[in-house]
Every structure is written in structure tokens, then in C-alpha cells.
Scaffold this motif. Sequence first.
Motif: not given
Length: 369
Positions: A6-16
Motif C-alpha cells: 500500500y504505497e510505501e507500506f507493505e502489509v503481511r498476514l500474521a503467521d497462524g
Amino acid sequence: MDGLVYEEFEVRLADGSHPREVMVEVTRRCNLSCLYCFRDMLKPGYLIDMDKALYERFLEDAVSSGVEKLAFTGWGEPLIHPDILDFIGLAKEAGLKVLLNTNGFYLSEYGYKIVELGVDELVISIDSDDEDIYRNIRRGGDLKRIVEGLSVINDAKVSLGRDRPLMKFQYTLSRANINNLLSLARLAKEYRVKDVIVSNIIPNNPVTARMLQCLGDGGCIESIKSIMEDLTRVTLDTNINFYLPNMEVRTERHCPFMDKYAFYLTAEGDVAPCIYYAHEWRPIINGIERSISPVRFGNIMERSILDIWRSTDYVRFRFNVRFSYMPSCLDCSLEDVCSITRSNEYDCWGNSPTCSHCPYARNIVSCPL
């Protein structure tokens, strides 16, 4: 999965990450024909039951995926499914919590077994304690049968030494029954109903919207305000909780499905994000008719629940909804003239699909979860 950018941000799904609740649509059939029902827009051939083999496969996958609770409700009446008691029993044997939402017509027949199987929550949809008003709203219904069913439930709890299910009323508010809300407390108290959850109707045709919808109606809003003090007194006197909907649109949004890590399972085994986007229909909110297309992220007969839950499209959708990364259409000054808001296909921020005009996220309407 890779991170979402998202623009300058990278979002990752939490493990589990995993779902915790599932709203299970065991059928789209119903024995009633309520005045405001979503089902009026479904084609007859679409009114099907969930196959038992599909349910058993789902249940095994749900348990291994970390699901903790099933809510048997949706676009049909669960108690008309021929295998519903088996479905409930299998869920309880698997250690899951179970909520059952019913119109109450068959409670006198199934009530003892519902208690014996260990159903945790029982939500009864009841729109008036007045027989004539109830019958006019819930066409084909019988208030006396519901009352008999409530007695069966309470008697079974006593005879079996159980304190479950916790009983709740779901009250769909309209101009036809707004004056019956207070008197429903008497019925709730008599039959040891803990909560009364009030929800606005969502009309699916202009006539229903004009004649019954309270949302946006000054008279209805004033009526609700005038009985608030009485409702507070009733709550204190009876220990019955009344949960009222918002009668005016607020920008703040909280999706109940996102908050509870839940999804909606259709009778065919499709994973939808919620009850509102499970099927095709045309609701009317703020006088505007919108075309809702089904939103589906996969089928449990083809992919595992976790695979669907963690898929890029579904994760992106959940992120956008949870953090309101979308416009707020219901209180936008351009709502009346904007063509984009007339469907859930996309919005002016480029989201597709969009939840920018969802009434559930505004607590205008509610569903049992």
C-alpha cells in the motif's frame, strides 16, 4: 503469502491467521414468507439444502483450521433441514460452540433435542408479542407456536439440569412494530430470554421501503428516543439487555465478520465474507437501491479453508474492510448522484469489491454471530 503493498507500506498476514467462527447456511429454504425477507429475490431453483457429505467435509476442515464456533443461520430456516440435528450433534462432538438462529416455528418439536445436544445460544427471530402484528409481518408464522416452543426449551433445561442454551430475541424493527418493543420485555422476562437484539429492516423493494423502513424516518427516530428511558428502566428491573441499532448513519465502521474472524459458508460450500454479500439481491438504504453481486473467495470442496482464508484476494479484502480503507458512501454528500455507489462492484478509491455502503458495519442492522 507475499506482503500486500500500500504505497510505501507493505502489509503481511500474521503467521497462524485462521478463522474462528463460521456462519453456516444449511439451507436457503424457509417455511415463512416475511414481509421484508431477503429471500424474495432468490429464484426457486436456488432454494437448496446443504448436502450432508459437504457438511461433514467442512466440519473436519473447520476443526483442523482452528474454528471455534458455528452459527447455524443465514438465508434460510435451519430447522427445516432434514439433517440439522445431526449437524448440530456432530459440531458439539467436535468441541465447537453452536449458535442456532430460528424463526421459532419448530421449537416445540425440536426444543428438547436442542437442549440435549448442548446448543450454546438460541436466537429466536420474533417481531412482536402481538399476534395480529406478528402474523402480518411474519406471514405463515404462529406466535402461539413460538411461545409453546419457549416453554419446551425451558422445561427441557430444568429436566436435564442444563443452563444452556442462552436464549435471545432478534427483533427486526419497522414502522409496523415499533410500538411493541417495550411490551416484548414482558415475554422475554417470562421465558428467561437474556438479550433482545434490535435490527432495522433492509427493504428490497420501494413499497416496503416507503411503508416500513424506520431508518431515515424522523417519526421512527423520535419514537425510539422517547422509549430509551423506559428501555433503561426495563433493563434494570428485569436484567434483560436491549441492543439497539443506529438510527442515523455514522462514519465509524466495524464489520462484525471481521471483528470475529468469521466467514459465511453457502449451501454449495462457497466461502463468502459475510451474509450481506453471500447472494445476489437489491437492498434499499437511504432511499437508494443497490445491486449486490455475490462475493466468493473459493469453495471448500476444491480448496482447504486455510488456503482460502490466507489467499491474497481474501486477505486484501479483509485488510481493506478492517481498517476502512475505502470511502464512506452512506454519509457522502454525493450519494444521491453518484453512480458508483449503486453496486458493490467497485468504489471511487478503486476497491473491487467494496463494502463502502454496508449497513452491518454501521450497526444499522445486525446478524447473529
